[in-house]
Design a protein around this motif. Structure first.
Motif, short mmCIF file in Angstrom:
data_model
loop_
_atom_site.label_atom_id
_atom_site.label_comp_id
_atom_site.label_asym_id
_atom_site.label_seq_id
_atom_site.Cartn_x
_atom_site.Cartn_y
_atom_site.Cartn_z
N GLN A 1 0.84 -0.75 -0.45
CA GLN A 1 0.65 -0.40 0.10
C GLN A 1 1.05 1.58 0.03
O GLN A 1 0.53 1.68 -0.71
N TYR A 2 1.90 1.36 0.99
CA TYR A 2 3.07 3.01 0.77
C TYR A 2 3.04 2.71 -0.39
O TYR A 2 3.85 3.69 -1.25
N LEU A 3 3.96 1.83 -1.57
CA LEU A 3 4.73 1.89 -2.50
C LEU A 3 3.78 1.42 -3.82
O LEU A 3 3.56 3.35 -4.08
N TYR A 4 2.19 1.70 -3.77
CA TYR A 4 1.42 2.16 -4.13
C TYR A 4 1.25 3.02 -4.26
O TYR A 4 0.84 4.11 -5.78
N ASP A 5 0.16 3.91 -3.14
CA ASP A 5 0.46 5.29 -2.35
C ASP A 5 0.96 5.91 -3.29
O ASP A 5 1.12 7.81 -4.10
N CYS A 6 2.69 5.75 -3.19
CA CYS A 6 3.35 6.77 -3.62
C CYS A 6 3.57 6.05 -5.08
O CYS A 6 3.68 7.86 -5.79
N GLU A 7 3.54 5.68 -6.00
CA GLU A 7 3.65 5.29 -7.07
C GLU A 7 2.57 5.50 -7.87
O GLU A 7 2.01 6.78 -8.54
N GLN A 8 1.73 6.18 -7.22
CA GLN A 8 -0.43 6.84 -7.35
C GLN A 8 0.04 8.38 -7.42
O GLN A 8 -0.47 9.31 -8.81
N LYS A 9 1.11 9.03 -6.39
CA LYS A 9 1.20 10.45 -6.03
C LYS A 9 1.96 11.06 -7.16
O LYS A 9 2.47 11.71 -6.95
N GLY A 10 2.89 10.30 -7.54
CA GLY A 10 3.90 10.15 -8.27
C GLY A 10 5.25 10.67 -7.78
O GLY A 10 6.22 11.99 -8.16
N VAL A 11 5.34 9.82 -5.98
CA VAL A 11 6.06 10.64 -5.24
C VAL A 11 6.74 9.07 -4.84
O VAL A 11 6.45 8.16 -4.45
N PRO A 12 8.98 9.57 -5.29
CA PRO A 12 8.62 8.22 -5.09
C PRO A 12 9.66 7.63 -2.85
O PRO A 12 9.21 8.43 -1.68
N ALA A 13 9.04 6.18 -2.77
CA ALA A 13 9.31 5.76 -1.41
C ALA A 13 11.05 5.56 -1.57
O ALA A 13 11.34 6.38 -2.23
N VAL A 14 11.61 5.53 0.02
CA VAL A 14 12.35 5.57 -0.04
C VAL A 14 12.93 4.15 0.42
O VAL A 14 12.54 4.23 1.70
N LEU B 1 20.83 -5.70 -4.16
CA LEU B 1 21.68 -4.40 -5.19
C LEU B 1 20.85 -4.24 -5.94
O LEU B 1 19.77 -3.34 -7.16
N MET B 2 20.32 -5.38 -7.44
CA MET B 2 19.41 -5.64 -8.51
C MET B 2 18.25 -4.96 -7.90
O MET B 2 17.35 -4.94 -8.39
N MET B 3 17.64 -5.40 -6.52
CA MET B 3 16.44 -5.34 -6.08
C MET B 3 16.02 -3.61 -6.25
O MET B 3 15.03 -2.98 -6.18
N MET B 4 17.28 -2.88 -5.25
CA MET B 4 17.26 -1.26 -5.34
C MET B 4 17.07 -0.86 -7.40
O MET B 4 16.75 0.37 -6.82
N ARG B 5 17.70 -1.55 -7.95
CA ARG B 5 17.74 -1.25 -8.91
C ARG B 5 16.34 -1.36 -10.08
O ARG B 5 16.31 -0.13 -10.36
N TRP B 6 15.57 -2.02 -9.56
CA TRP B 6 14.15 -1.79 -9.37
C TRP B 6 12.95 -1.56 -9.15
O TRP B 6 12.11 -0.64 -9.78
N PHE B 7 13.84 -0.96 -8.18
CA PHE B 7 13.12 0.40 -7.29
C PHE B 7 13.47 0.71 -7.84
O PHE B 7 11.99 2.29 -7.92
N GLN B 8 14.33 1.78 -8.32
CA GLN B 8 15.08 3.06 -8.95
C GLN B 8 13.67 3.07 -9.79
O GLN B 8 13.43 3.95 -10.29
N LYS B 9 13.87 1.65 -10.72
CA LYS B 9 13.08 1.66 -12.20
C LYS B 9 11.61 2.38 -11.99
O LYS B 9 10.80 2.77 -12.80
N CYS B 10 11.49 1.67 -11.01
CA CYS B 10 9.92 2.13 -10.65
C CYS B 10 9.27 3.28 -9.54
O CYS B 10 8.61 3.71 -8.98
N GLY B 11 10.08 4.43 -10.48
CA GLY B 11 10.27 5.99 -9.89
C GLY B 11 11.13 5.88 -8.03
O GLY B 11 10.62 7.42 -7.60
N HIS B 12 10.77 5.29 -7.43
CA HIS B 12 11.44 5.40 -6.08
C HIS B 12 12.98 5.36 -5.62
O HIS B 12 13.82 5.36 -6.66
N LYS B 13 13.15 6.13 -4.30
CA LYS B 13 14.51 6.70 -3.87
C LYS B 13 15.75 5.08 -3.35
O LYS B 13 15.25 5.37 -2.17
N PRO B 14 16.30 5.39 -3.61
CA PRO B 14 17.51 4.55 -3.32
C PRO B 14 18.54 5.28 -2.61
O PRO B 14 18.90 6.30 -2.85
#
Length: 330
Positions: free
Chosen positions: A29-42, A62-75
């Protein structure tokens, strides 16, 4: 059919990164809310600078973090300039050797280089940021730390943690110094929450006890829900951890290992590991991976060449991957 609302967790599940989560629906839910608002999860990934390069065994989170960033989030990548002075007891039989200031500085620079191969650093909204826990621990007063943080920890609970329990069961000595480690990592998590709004820690499964130390401290001291998310330990068909080749680590940094050797490590993966490795160590789309892992007999070698090329391309760049591939063909 998606299992989750958030893009990131669906990718994690589909590609074999998902092992354990402190609160699956809450994190989703936290990630989805961030994705919907266009605000990166950290979220953050920590690594103690006990060496001057990461190796293939470190690539999974490290690849998990790479995908995290590709999804618009901040590592956030945390180097443990402070915690390396103690040593993480997780999976260890004895106290780590102490490192000099010069060695720590040298190793931190090496880790920056390793992280930079997989993540984009900068000043953008979801660019990665590197932090060092020595920055906040160097001025911590011991009595204040015991009073402000120690009161939230139960020794009874700490004794049940895997890293402590296994050492005690084997009757191997564990110093009070090491016993403190999970308090420090818990403090790191809360410090990153306060400074950066970081609410997730992403790591390998051996860090579960240290992660929950942070999520519990966040709940008790700051009344915030922090999330822990871990990957499985990736093993080959013989049950050995990925990343070791004939006793030598398969290093990420160029000066530690030629690109050709890095390429060859993936080129020589066992047939049964090809699909798993394509999912974890490359950015290839899942449909392409399904096509490649379905190849049989001699054709599976083509899949291995693609795996080796794609994995090397991420870590060493397309030019080095191309050169390694050409050398391998000769």
């Amino acid at each position: 059919m998606s299992n989750f609302k958030s893009e990131f967790l669906n990718i994690m599940l589909e590609r074999g990164f998902y092992n354990q989560c402190t609160n699956e629906s809450g994190f989703d839910q936290y990630l989805y809310d961030c994705e919907q608002k266009g605000v990166p999860a950290v979220g953050y990934l920590g690594s103690d600078p006990t060496g001057d390069s990461l190796h293939v065994g470190h690539i999974v989170p490290l690849m998990m973090m790479r995908w995290f960033q590709k999804c618009g989030h901040k590592p956030l990548t945390l180097v443990g300039g402070a915690t390396a002075r103690i040593g993480d007891p997780s999976g260890k039989d004895k106290l780590r050797p102490f490192l000099s200031e010069e060695t720590l500085s040298h190793n931190i620079e090496g880790l920056k280089k390793s992280f930079g191969k997989f993540l984009k650093f900068g000043n953008g909204q979801n660019d990665a940021v590197m932090v060092d826990n020595w920055d906040w621990f160097k001025d911590v007063n011991y009595l204040a730390f015991l009073r402000d943080i120690g009161t939230y920890y139960s020794v009874n609970r700490m004794l049940t943690m895997e890293s402590v329990k296994t050492r005690l069961e084997r009757e191997q000595p564990m110093s009070f110094l090491e016993f403190n480690y999970m308090l420090l990592q818990g403090y790191d998590f809360c410090e990153l929450y306060q400074k950066y709004g970081c609410r997730a820690q992403i790591a390998g499964s051996d860090q579960w006890g240290n992660i929950t130390s942070g999520t519990e401290l966040g709940r008790r001291k700051y009344d915030v829900e922090l999330f822990g998310f871990t990957s499985p330990i990736i093993t080959d068909s013989a049950g050995k951890k990925m990343g070791k080749s004939e006793g030598n680590a398969v290093w990420i940094n160029d000066e530690k290992l030629p690109a050709y050797d890095y390429y060859q490590y993936f080129r020589n993966i066992g047939d049964s590991e090809v699909g798993k490795c394509l999912r974890i160590y490359t950015d290839l789309p899942i449909n392409e991976i399904r096509r490649l892992e379905a190849l049989k007999d001699q054709e599976i070698n083509e899949a291995k060449k693609i795996l080796a090329f794609e994995a090397t391309k991420i870590c060493r760049g397309p030019g080095e991957a191309q050169a390694a591939q050409e050398t391998a063909v000769k």
